[in-house]
Design a protein around this motif. Structure first.
Motif, short mmCIF file in Angstrom:
data_model
loop_
_atom_site.label_atom_id
_atom_site.label_comp_id
_atom_site.label_asym_id
_atom_site.label_seq_id
_atom_site.Cartn_x
_atom_site.Cartn_y
_atom_site.Cartn_z
N VAL A 1 0.68 4.18 -2.74
CA VAL A 1 0.61 5.62 -2.41
C VAL A 1 1.63 6.38 -3.24
O VAL A 1 1.33 7.44 -3.82
N PHE B 1 -4.96 6.41 -4.44
CA PHE B 1 -4.58 6.93 -3.12
C PHE B 1 -5.65 6.57 -2.08
O PHE B 1 -5.33 6.13 -0.97
N ALA C 1 -5.62 2.84 -1.40
CA ALA C 1 -4.49 2.49 -0.53
C ALA C 1 -4.84 2.75 0.94
O ALA C 1 -4.39 2.02 1.83
N ASN D 1 0.82 -1.21 0.00
CA ASN D 1 0.00 0.00 0.00
C ASN D 1 0.86 1.26 0.00
O ASN D 1 0.46 2.27 -0.59
N GLY E 1 -4.98 8.55 -10.10
CA GLY E 1 -4.02 8.70 -9.01
C GLY E 1 -4.72 8.96 -7.68
O GLY E 1 -4.38 8.34 -6.65
N VAL E 2 -5.71 9.84 -7.69
CA VAL E 2 -6.47 10.15 -6.46
C VAL E 2 -7.24 8.91 -6.01
O VAL E 2 -7.29 8.59 -4.81
N ALA F 1 0.46 6.45 -6.77
CA ALA F 1 -0.65 7.39 -6.92
C ALA F 1 -0.12 8.82 -7.04
O ALA F 1 -0.57 9.60 -7.89
N ILE F 2 0.85 9.16 -6.18
CA ILE F 2 1.46 10.50 -6.23
C ILE F 2 2.15 10.71 -7.57
O ILE F 2 2.06 11.79 -8.18
#
Length: 238
Positions: A21, A64, A67, A17, A60-61, A24-25
């Motif tokens: 993250v 996030f 995760a 996870n 991406g959000v 995702a960023i």
């Protein structure tokens, strides 16, 4: 509390996870970059090509948030959160595989689209301020001139024959705005091939990263299912 091998799976899931993250960023950052670059050429493409950047930011959000479910499910050993994480991750996996394949297939259609857009925009040089500044930006950034060849510009009866942005060195006396610019002072390659190569490269990278990340997600789904199963068994024992 899960024990033994499942405890190891719990911490591996938590580690995965953290990777999600970071991914995702990275997707949000790449999406923002793509969006900014496409906005630079808004006067050419309009809103039609702003989708990829926005899509990357949204994905991406979403990853996030997923995760977060995974981390909380692993730390609190919560069956519902862990299964929610597995299901949502499986959905994103399917979407990313589909998106990656679509990006790979559609990259070959970019050429025809871009050629038509550039030819249309070239006719509006010195007619539309936005198109003029965008053309100048394109020719400076890719050190090119015209759509296919610089020989197209003399057809538009410019005072300088060629736009100043075609020049190899705009500070040179050969690139004065007061008179015709000589052929020897301009870049000799067209912008179409350079721009299409740039777009294909970016689409290939995005598609490749998407497919690669999707297969990593499979491992995350397997870990989540294993942990959820162990948690459920423990609940049944209690």
């Amino acid at each position: 509390m899960v024990e033994g091998g499942m405890k190891c799976v719990k911490f591996l899931l938590f580690a995965f996870n953290l990777v999600f993250v970071i991914a995702a960023i990275a997707l949000i950052a790449v999406g923002a970059y793509v969006q900014i670059k496409l906005v630079d050429y808004y006067d050419f493409f309009g809103n039609e090509y702003t989708g990829p950047g926005i899509l990357l930011i949204v994905v991406g959000v979403f990853i996030f948030l997923i995760a977060f479910f995974g981390c909380m499910g692993a730390l609190k050993e919560n069956y519902c959160l862990t299964m929610s994480f597995a299901v949502l991750l499986a959905v994103v996996f399917i979407l990313m595989i589909a998106g990656g394949i679509a990006a790979y297939v559609l990259r070959n259609e970019i050429e025809d689209e871009v050629e038509g857009i550039l030819i249309k925009a070239e006719k509006n040089y010195n007619v539309s301020t936005g198109v003029t500044s965008t053309w100048d930006r394109l020719q400076r950034e890719f050190t090119c001139c015209g759509v296919k060849t610089p020989a197209e510009w003399p057809l538009f009866n410019l005072t300088t024959v060629y736009p100043v942005s075609c020049c190899k060195d705009e500070s040179s006396s050969d690139c004065s705005t007061s008179g015709p610019i000589s052929v020897s002072a301009i870049n000799d390659k067209g912008c179409e091939d350079a721009f299409i190569s740039w777009m294909k490269e970016k689409v290939a990278i995005i598609g490749g990263v998407g497919i690669g990340l999707a297969f990593i997600m499979v491992v995350g789904v397997l870990f989540a299912c294993c942990l959820a199963r162990a948690i459920r068994k423990e609940y049944e024992v209690v």
